[in-house]
Each structure stands twice: as C-alpha cells, then as structure tokens.
Design a protein around this motif. Structure first.
Motif, PDB file in Angstrom:
ATOM      1  N   ARG A 116      -4.973   7.197   0.468  1.00 43.26           N
ATOM      2  CA  ARG A 116      -5.961   6.299   1.077  1.00 43.26           C
ATOM      3  C   ARG A 116      -5.275   5.239   1.942  1.00 43.26           C
ATOM      4  O   ARG A 116      -5.776   4.876   3.012  1.00 43.26           O
ATOM      5  CB  ARG A 116      -6.820   5.658   0.000  1.00 43.26           C
ATOM      6  N   MET A 117      -4.153   4.708   1.482  1.00 42.42           N
ATOM      7  CA  MET A 117      -3.420   3.730   2.288  1.00 42.42           C
ATOM      8  C   MET A 117      -2.872   4.368   3.569  1.00 42.42           C
ATOM      9  O   MET A 117      -2.892   3.759   4.640  1.00 42.42           O
ATOM     10  CB  MET A 117      -2.285   3.135   1.464  1.00 42.42           C
ATOM     11  N   THR A 118      -2.385   5.600   3.455  1.00 41.08           N
ATOM     12  CA  THR A 118      -1.880   6.307   4.636  1.00 41.08           C
ATOM     13  C   THR A 118      -3.001   6.558   5.630  1.00 41.08           C
ATOM     14  O   THR A 118      -2.833   6.347   6.847  1.00 41.08           O
ATOM     15  CB  THR A 118      -1.239   7.649   4.213  1.00 41.08           C
ATOM     16  N   ARG A 119      -4.127   7.001   5.156  1.00 44.61           N
ATOM     17  CA  ARG A 119      -5.283   7.239   6.042  1.00 44.61           C
ATOM     18  C   ARG A 119      -5.686   5.961   6.770  1.00 44.61           C
ATOM     19  O   ARG A 119      -5.907   5.971   7.988  1.00 44.61           O
ATOM     20  CB  ARG A 119      -6.454   7.773   5.218  1.00 44.61           C
TER      21      ARG A 119
ATOM     22  N   MET B 126       3.075   7.100  13.572  1.00 36.60           N
ATOM     23  CA  MET B 126       3.784   6.850  12.322  1.00 36.60           C
ATOM     24  C   MET B 126       4.796   5.708  12.399  1.00 36.60           C
ATOM     25  O   MET B 126       4.881   4.896  11.472  1.00 36.60           O
ATOM     26  CB  MET B 126       4.464   8.131  11.835  1.00 36.60           C
ATOM     27  N   PRO B 127       5.603   5.572  13.484  1.00 33.12           N
ATOM     28  CA  PRO B 127       6.525   4.425  13.530  1.00 33.12           C
ATOM     29  C   PRO B 127       5.825   3.078  13.471  1.00 33.12           C
ATOM     30  O   PRO B 127       6.363   2.108  12.921  1.00 33.12           O
ATOM     31  CB  PRO B 127       7.249   4.618  14.871  1.00 33.12           C
ATOM     32  N   ASN B 128       4.601   2.999  14.014  1.00 34.70           N
ATOM     33  CA  ASN B 128       3.860   1.743  13.999  1.00 34.70           C
ATOM     34  C   ASN B 128       3.060   1.554  12.715  1.00 34.70           C
ATOM     35  O   ASN B 128       2.678   0.417  12.379  1.00 34.70           O
ATOM     36  CB  ASN B 128       2.912   1.678  15.205  1.00 34.70           C
ATOM     37  N   ALA B 129       2.777   2.653  12.023  1.00 34.92           N
ATOM     38  CA  ALA B 129       2.018   2.563  10.772  1.00 34.92           C
ATOM     39  C   ALA B 129       2.921   2.593   9.553  1.00 34.92           C
ATOM     40  O   ALA B 129       2.439   2.634   8.416  1.00 34.92           O
ATOM     41  CB  ALA B 129       1.014   3.720  10.701  1.00 34.92           C
ATOM     42  N   ILE B 130       4.234   2.561   9.793  1.00 38.09           N
ATOM     43  CA  ILE B 130       5.168   2.761   8.683  1.00 38.09           C
ATOM     44  C   ILE B 130       5.129   1.619   7.679  1.00 38.09           C
ATOM     45  O   ILE B 130       5.333   1.828   6.478  1.00 38.09           O
ATOM     46  CB  ILE B 130       6.613   2.944   9.221  1.00 38.09           C
ATOM     47  N   ALA B 131       4.867   0.382   8.134  1.00 36.69           N
ATOM     48  CA  ALA B 131       4.917  -0.772   7.236  1.00 36.69           C
ATOM     49  C   ALA B 131       3.917  -0.652   6.082  1.00 36.69           C
ATOM     50  O   ALA B 131       4.315  -0.713   4.910  1.00 36.69           O
ATOM     51  CB  ALA B 131       4.707  -2.062   8.020  1.00 36.69           C
ATOM     52  N   PRO B 132       2.600  -0.479   6.343  1.00 42.79           N
ATOM     53  CA  PRO B 132       1.665  -0.354   5.214  1.00 42.79           C
ATOM     54  C   PRO B 132       1.883   0.909   4.393  1.00 42.79           C
ATOM     55  O   PRO B 132       1.660   0.906   3.178  1.00 42.79           O
ATOM     56  CB  PRO B 132       0.285  -0.343   5.893  1.00 42.79           C
ATOM     57  N   ILE B 133       2.346   1.983   5.043  1.00 44.01           N
ATOM     58  CA  ILE B 133       2.582   3.220   4.300  1.00 44.01           C
ATOM     59  C   ILE B 133       3.747   3.052   3.325  1.00 44.01           C
ATOM     60  O   ILE B 133       3.665   3.437   2.155  1.00 44.01           O
ATOM     61  CB  ILE B 133       2.840   4.389   5.269  1.00 44.01           C
ATOM     62  N   VAL B 134       4.848   2.463   3.802  1.00 44.20           N
ATOM     63  CA  VAL B 134       6.001   2.248   2.927  1.00 44.20           C
ATOM     64  C   VAL B 134       5.660   1.263   1.823  1.00 44.20           C
ATOM     65  O   VAL B 134       6.108   1.418   0.681  1.00 44.20           O
ATOM     66  CB  VAL B 134       7.210   1.757   3.761  1.00 44.20           C
ATOM     67  N   ASN B 135       4.864   0.241   2.130  1.00 45.14           N
ATOM     68  CA  ASN B 135       4.436  -0.694   1.087  1.00 45.14           C
ATOM     69  C   ASN B 135       3.613   0.014   0.015  1.00 45.14           C
ATOM     70  O   ASN B 135       3.755  -0.264  -1.180  1.00 45.14           O
ATOM     71  CB  ASN B 135       3.623  -1.838   1.694  1.00 45.14           C
ATOM     72  N   ALA B 136       2.738   0.915   0.435  1.00 47.35           N
ATOM     73  CA  ALA B 136       1.942   1.680  -0.531  1.00 47.35           C
ATOM     74  C   ALA B 136       2.836   2.551  -1.400  1.00 47.35           C
ATOM     75  O   ALA B 136       2.633   2.670  -2.612  1.00 47.35           O
ATOM     76  CB  ALA B 136       0.913   2.536   0.207  1.00 47.35           C
TER      77      ALA B 136
END
Length: 326
Positions: free
Chosen positions: A210-213, A244-254
């Motif tokens: 869900r966080m990745t989406r 993905m490079p711009n969305a990496i922060a919330p994904i890695v935090n999740a």
C-alpha cells in the motif's frame, strides 16, 4: 561548475546524514531512560520471583542486596547504560548468566527469520504496489486493494490460527510449532519456520504494498512523467527509470518500518509458534521480572529500529538529489 555543484551536493548530503545520525543517538539515549523507568515500574522484582511466595522478608532483602536492586535508581541506570555501551549489559537475574550470552543464543534466530521473511515479502510487496499503481482505477487495482486492505485488517494471531488450521490440521503439510536448531539442514529448517514466515509475510506485504502504491501514484501525476509518456517511453520503463528514484524515500521508509517490525514486533507470532527468538525471550523476561534481560532486549529492538530508519534516510538522501537541497 558541474564539479563544484557535485561537491556541494555531496557536502550537503554528508551534513544531513550527520544530523540524522546525531538525532538517532539522542533518541536512543532518551529511549534508554524511558525503558529503564518503565522496567522499574513493573510490579514485583526478580528476587521475589526467584525465591517464591514462601520466602521471608529477610531472605528477599538479602537477595535484593546481592542483585544490587537496593541501590538508588540513578546509580543503577548509569551502571546499566555504561554496561550497554561497553557491550556488557549485566547478569541475568533468573538464568544466572551474562545477558549477552543469553541473547546470543536467540538473536541469530530472530535475524534469520526476519531475513527470510524480507526475502519473500519485499519482492512480492513491490510487485503488488507497482502493478496496482500502473493499473490505477482498474479491476486489478481494485482487487489488489481489497486483498491488501483485508490483510492489514486481520490481526496476527488470527492469521496464525487460520494458517495452523489449514496447513497443519487440515492439510498436514507443515508443523504447527516452529522447529529451529543448529543441527537441522536447510530443507528441514525452512519447513519448520514456514508458518511464522507465512504469517509475517501476510502482515508485512500488505503494509509495504500500500505504501509503494501510494508513493508511485503520487509521482505519476507529475509533469516529468507526462513528458516521458508523450515521448513514447514504455510504461514499465517510466516507472522503473523515472518514478522509482523519486518515490524511493517513502518506499524505503515503509520497508524499514516493516523490517523493524519483523525483528522486534513479532512477539505474538514467536509466542504462538513457540519460535526461539528474541521477542519471545523478552516476554519471558517480563514474566520473570528479569530486568537486565528485559532492558537489553528492548534496547536492541529500539536500536534496530533507529538503525533501519537511518539507513532508509541515507538511502533516500543519496538516491534523490532534491532531498539534499532541502
């Protein structure tokens, strides 16, 4: 100019990472104070638990003095914190052996269980999250949303119970109690821990997916994505190379939050399946009022959480140049 800009960006990144590291150390210090205070507020003590209800007051007082429980609280805190920093968290009051030795028998089990769960959960969660985002509003997206929401809503003990009923009682494929020992080969070990891994994956995959989406969808409406689509870039390439490079922060935090849960939050799963990990050891320490062991386990969990979050922050900073400019 490009070299100077690159050096400036790297310097800013190092400064930001240093600030995050200092903040993590301060947080860990405050957590140590909180853990010590909460441990002292628990009713009863190890001396009473060790001697039983039939012990006299003099016997309890003598054992308390021997264990050092009658010393002032601030003296015990400083002594304990100094020991934690130097790698000597003290003596287990119940096992009558060094806390480090007790933990060393359980920590590898928890780390291995977390690693195996992450190895399965992360690729599955990323695939579900990215696939759901790429089909936003479609049937696949709606179906995956229903599945992940259902997985998030179901508590761990219910997932574990259903898994036992299906795979152990009904199908008899897997053992209902986790079996893990050093003399087992990999095949037997994987079969023995399949149920805890399955239960943890159900919980972790839903959260990460869900966080990745959400992170991918947040980037899909940006102008640079529209420009890439207009240029005829394939959708998969747009997601992997641009989004993905711009969305990496919330994904890695999740991912960091989920992995910290695997190490420290799997108390219910380890207890249900009788898995010999660190979480179940902490439960035993609470039951027996073994304060040095309890405090050491809690500090390990908190330190692991902070380390994972720090790694997530560093990864996000290095992967996304915009964060270095903030």
């Amino acid at each position: 100019m490009a070299g100077a800009s690159s050096q400036g960006g790297m310097k800013a990144a190092l400064i930001l990472i240093g600030k995050r590291f200092a903040s993590s150390l301060l947080t860990l210090l405050l957590v140590s104070v909180t853990i010590f205070i909460i441990a002292q507020l628990l009713p009863g003590d190890a001396a009473q638990e060790a001697l039983g209800q039939s012990a006299t007051a003099d016997q309890v007082a003598a054992l308390r003095h021997e264990m050092g429980l009658d010393r002032p609280a601030h003296v015990r805190y400083v002594s304990w914190l100094t020991g934690m920093v130097t790698g000597d968290p003290g003596q287990s009051m119940v096992a009558n052996m060094p806390v480090a030795e007790v933990i060393s028998t359980r920590l590898p089990n928890s780390l291995l269980l977390a690693a195996l769960t992450a190895l399965v959960a992360i690729p599955v969660a990323l695939s579900i999250g990215i696939g759901s985002a790429m089909n936003r509003g479609g049937r696949i997206d709606r179906a995956l949303n229903i599945v992940t929401l259902s997985m998030v809503a179901v508590p761990e003990f219910l997932v574990a119970t259903i898994a036992v009923l299906i795979f152990s009682v009904k199908l008899r494929w897997l053992p209902s109690i986790a079996m893990a020992s050093n003399d087992m080969d990999w095949g037997d070990y994987l079969r023995g821990v399949a149920m805890p891994i399955l239960t943890l994956c159900v919980i972790v995959v839903a959260q990460m997916a869900r966080m990745t989406r959400a992170a991918v969808i947040d980037q899909m409406d940006r102008p640079y994505v529209e420009m890439a689509v207009l240029k005829g870039v394939a959708p998969v390439r747009v997601v992997l190379k641009h989004i993905m490079p711009n969305a990496i922060a919330p994904i890695v935090n999740a991912m960091a939050l989920s992995l910290s849960y695997l190490l420290g939050g799997a108390v219910i799963v380890e207890t249900i399946f009788n898995y010999p990990g660190l979480a179940s050891l902490m439960v035993n320490a609470v039951t027996s009022r073994d304060m040095p062991l309890l405090q050491a386990c809690a500090m390990i969990f908190c330190a692991a959480y902070l380390i994972l979050m720090l790694i997530a922050d560093v990864t996000a900073i290095l992967a996304n140049p915009r964060l270095r400019a903030q």
